[in-house]
Design an enzyme around this catalytic site. Structure first.
Site, PDB file in Angstrom:
ATOM      1  N   GLN A 236      52.420  75.428  48.863  1.00 57.46           N
ATOM      2  CA  GLN A 236      52.848  75.501  50.333  1.00 57.46           C
ATOM      3  C   GLN A 236      53.908  74.511  50.137  1.00 57.46           C
ATOM      4  O   GLN A 236      54.471  73.851  51.156  1.00 57.46           O
ATOM      5  CB  GLN A 236      51.684  74.411  50.854  1.00 57.46           C
ATOM      6  CG  GLN A 236      51.256  73.268  50.367  1.00 57.46           C
ATOM      7  CD  GLN A 236      50.017  72.758  51.090  1.00 57.46           C
ATOM      8  OE1 GLN A 236      48.892  73.006  50.934  1.00 57.46           O
ATOM      9  NE2 GLN A 236      50.079  71.718  51.805  1.00 57.46           N
TER      10      GLN A 236
ATOM     11  N   GLY B 125      43.060  65.627  59.704  1.00 61.99           N
ATOM     12  CA  GLY B 125      43.560  64.994  60.716  1.00 61.99           C
ATOM     13  C   GLY B 125      44.740  65.473  61.709  1.00 61.99           C
ATOM     14  O   GLY B 125      45.221  66.681  61.384  1.00 61.99           O
TER      15      GLY B 125
ATOM     16  N   HIS C  45      43.060  59.368  55.379  1.00 61.22           N
ATOM     17  CA  HIS C  45      42.276  60.363  54.573  1.00 61.22           C
ATOM     18  C   HIS C  45      40.618  59.840  54.746  1.00 61.22           C
ATOM     19  O   HIS C  45      39.628  60.350  54.760  1.00 61.22           O
ATOM     20  CB  HIS C  45      42.493  60.344  53.220  1.00 61.22           C
ATOM     21  CG  HIS C  45      43.870  60.936  52.748  1.00 61.22           C
ATOM     22  ND1 HIS C  45      44.789  60.570  52.632  1.00 61.22           N
ATOM     23  CD2 HIS C  45      44.177  62.243  52.917  1.00 61.22           C
ATOM     24  CE1 HIS C  45      46.031  61.129  52.381  1.00 61.22           C
ATOM     25  NE2 HIS C  45      45.741  62.522  52.648  1.00 61.22           N
TER      26      HIS C  45
ATOM     27  N   SER D 170      50.636  58.122  56.312  1.00 63.89           N
ATOM     28  CA  SER D 170      51.350  59.443  55.499  1.00 63.89           C
ATOM     29  C   SER D 170      51.562  59.081  53.869  1.00 63.89           C
ATOM     30  O   SER D 170      52.106  57.652  53.809  1.00 63.89           O
ATOM     31  CB  SER D 170      52.441  59.753  56.027  1.00 63.89           C
ATOM     32  OG  SER D 170      52.947  60.900  55.080  1.00 63.89           O
ATOM     33  N   SER D 171      51.022  59.744  53.138  1.00 65.16           N
ATOM     34  CA  SER D 171      51.033  59.362  51.662  1.00 65.16           C
ATOM     35  C   SER D 171      52.561  59.429  51.194  1.00 65.16           C
ATOM     36  O   SER D 171      53.301  58.816  50.388  1.00 65.16           O
ATOM     37  CB  SER D 171      50.680  60.750  50.911  1.00 65.16           C
ATOM     38  OG  SER D 171      49.405  61.059  51.227  1.00 65.16           O
ATOM     39  N   ARG D 172      53.592  60.019  52.263  1.00 63.64           N
ATOM     40  CA  ARG D 172      54.834  60.027  52.056  1.00 63.64           C
ATOM     41  C   ARG D 172      55.474  58.664  52.426  1.00 63.64           C
ATOM     42  O   ARG D 172      56.744  58.461  52.275  1.00 63.64           O
ATOM     43  CB  ARG D 172      55.530  61.218  52.784  1.00 63.64           C
ATOM     44  CG  ARG D 172      55.243  62.571  52.104  1.00 63.64           C
ATOM     45  CD  ARG D 172      55.951  63.710  52.897  1.00 63.64           C
ATOM     46  NE  ARG D 172      55.865  64.910  52.090  1.00 63.64           N
ATOM     47  CZ  ARG D 172      55.230  65.993  52.299  1.00 63.64           C
ATOM     48  NH1 ARG D 172      54.252  65.838  53.270  1.00 63.64           N
ATOM     49  NH2 ARG D 172      55.297  67.155  51.640  1.00 63.64           N
TER      50      ARG D 172
END
Lengths: 285, 285
Positions: free
Chosen positions: A61, A147, A37, A185-187
Site C-alpha cells: 500500500q 478508526g 489503536h 497518528s504514528s506519523r
C-alpha cells in the site's frame, strides 16, 4: 498475550477458535501504536471473546517515493502496549510471510478510491484491500475495527465487505486526538517541533468548516475557507481539501445525509490526514 | 436436503455450522447438473461433515453476446439429483440476491487469465473470481471442489486461494466423460444430433496429442496435429488449441512438470471446452 509470526500458525489458531465458536475481534494496524489503536482494542474487547491485533507495515500500500522504509517501527514497545490494552493474540508477520510469491491478482477498489488519498496515492487502496483480504482470511474475525481518521479507507472497506459478503462486521471508532486537537497518528513523531506546533491547525480548519457548513450550508464557500486556513499553515502544503457525501464519497447532493470534510497536508517529514463528519439537515435516512 | 434462497440465510447457516466445528465441503455450480457435478458431490461427501452445493448462473461471468439467457436451467430436476447424490444444503439465490447493488470493486485475475478462455472471453474470470469470493464467504467451506474440465478456472482459483489466504483447500476432480469420450457439460444439450456425433472428436484429438507429446516431446509439432484434427470437425470452428505449462499457464519450459493441451470449439448452439494433462519427463517436482 500470544505472539504469532507465521501465516500458517495464524490460520491454524483462528481455525481452532472458529470451531470452538469463539467470536474474534480484529484490529489491523501498521504498528507504532498510539491511543487511537488502543481505543480500537478496547472496543474489540467489549464485543468479542478474543482480540487479535495485526502489526504489519504493508509494502503493497506504499507507492514509489512514499515512506515505507522510514515508517516508524518499534515492535517490542508495541507488544507491551498491546498486551496491556487487552490484545490476546498479536500477529506480526514479515513481508516474506505475507507475500511469499509474486502475485498479479489485484483487487481494484472502484470509484470510491478515485478521490482524496486515492487520487494522490495511486494503487494505495489496491494494496489496502489486498492485505485486508488476506488478514481477514487468516484471522476470521466476526468484527473488525477501524478508526474514523482513515475515513476513505473505512468507506471503501465497508463497501468491499458488503459487496463481497465477508462474514464480518466493520466497526467505526471515533478519531482519538491530542489535547490540542491533532489527530493521533504514528506519523506525528516525524514532525519537527515547529511543525508539531502548527499541526493542530488542520483540525481547527476542519472544525471551523463543519460549523460553517451547518450554518450556511454552502459547501463551495466552506471549502474555500478551509483551503484558505490550511494554506496559512507556515510549514505545510495542502495535498487536498474536499467536501463530499459520506460514505459514498460522491459529490454532495440534496439527498446527502452526511458530509465529510477531509484534508491531507504535507509537512517536511510526514503527510498527515484528518477529517470531520457533518450530519446534514434534510437528512433522508 | 435443505434449500436456501436468501444470502442472509446462507450466511447464518454456515456461521452456525462453523461454530459447531462442522467441516463444510462446497460444490459451486451453474446447475443443469450432470455426472461431472455429481462426482464433485461424492468427493465432497467423503471428506466433510456437510456438503453445500450452490446453483447460480452468474451473470457477471458472461460477456455481451454470450449465452447467459439461453444457458440451460432446470432447478427442480437439479434439486432431485443433488439430494440423491448427497447434498445437504442447496443454495440457489437469485441474481438480485447475489448482486443487490451495483458494485465497481473488481478482482483482476492477472496473467493466468490472458490465455485460453480468458483471451476469447474478456472479463469472464473477473466474474468467476467475484462470485466465488462471495460464495466462499457465504458458505465457509473447508474444501471446495472443481472439475478438471474447467482447467484454467481451476488453475486461477488455486492461485487466488493461495495468494489471498482463503481458509480452504481446492480439490481437483477428474473430468467425467460420456462413453464416447465427450466431456460431460451442461451445454452438450444444445448440440444438434449431428454435432453431438462429431463432438467426441475434440477429446480424440487431445488424446492423440497427449500420446504424441509423450512420444516425440515436440509441442509445436503436436499442436499442429491437434489443430489440424479439430479443423476437420465438419460443423465446428476451433476457438483455440494450446499447449502450456500447467497450472502456471505459461509457455512450456525445460522446468515444466506437467503440460496441458486445451481446446475450445464452437458448434452452432454451444461452445465446448476440453483439455488433457500430460506429465512430462524431466519433471522437477
Amino acid at each position: 498475550m500470544k505472539r504469532i509470526e507465521k501465516v500458517a500458525d495464524m490460520a491454524k489458531t483462528s481455525r481452532i477458535l472458529a470451531a470452538e465458536g469463539k467470536s474474534i475481534g480484529f484490529v489491523p494496524t501498521m504498528g507504532y501504536l498510539h491511543d487511537g489503536h488502543l481505543a480500537l482494542v478496547r472496543e474489540a474487547g467489549k464485543e468479542n471473546d478474543v482480540v487479535i491485533m495485526s502489526i504489519f507495515v504493508n509494502p503493497a500500500q506504499f507507492g514509489p517515493g512514499e515512506d515505507f522504509e522510514s515508517y516508524p517501527r518499534d515492535l517490542e514497545r508495541d507488544a507491551a502496549l498491546a498486551e496491556k490494552a487487552g490484545v490476546d493474540i498479536l500477529f506480526h508477520p514479515s513481508p516474506e510471510e505475507m507475500y511469499p510469491e509474486e502475485s498479479d491478482i489485484r483487487i481494484l477498489p472502484g470509484r470510491q478510491a478515485d478521490v482524496l488519498c486515492g487520487a494522490s496515492r495511486p494503487g494505495h487502496f489496491d494494496g489496502v484491500l489486498k492485505v485486508l483480504t488476506k488478514l481477514f482470511h487468516l484471522t476470521r474475525p466476526e468484527r473488525a475495527y477501524f478508526g474514523q481518521k482513515d475515513a476513505q479507507q473505512l468507506a471503501i472497506i465497508e463497501t468491499f465487505v458488503r459487496n463481497y459478503n465477508f462474514p464480518l462486521e466493520i466497526r467505526r471508532v471515533a478519531t482519538v486526538r491530542e489535547e490540542d486537537g491533532l489527530a493521533k497518528s504514528s506519523r506525528n513523531v516525524r514532525l519537527t517541533p515547529e511543525e508539531r506546533k502548527e499541526a493542530p491547525a488542520i483540525y481547527a480548519a476542519l472544525k471551523d468548516g463543519a460549523r460553517m457548513l451547518r450554518e450556511s450550508g454552502d459547501p463551495e464557500l466552506v471549502l474555500g475557507m478551509v483551503r484558505n486556513s490550511l494554506g496559512r499553515i507556515p510549514d505545510a502544503e495542502a495535498d487536498y481539501a474536499e467536501i463530499l457525501d459520506y460514505p459514498s464519497l460522491r459529490p454532495l447532493s440534496a439527498e446527502s445525509g452526511e458530509a465529510i470534510i477531509a484534508a491531507a497536508v504535507r509537512f517536511s517529514g510526514a503527510r498527515l490526514i484528518d477529517n470531520i463528519l457533518v450530519p446534514l439537515e434534510g437528512k433522508t435516512s
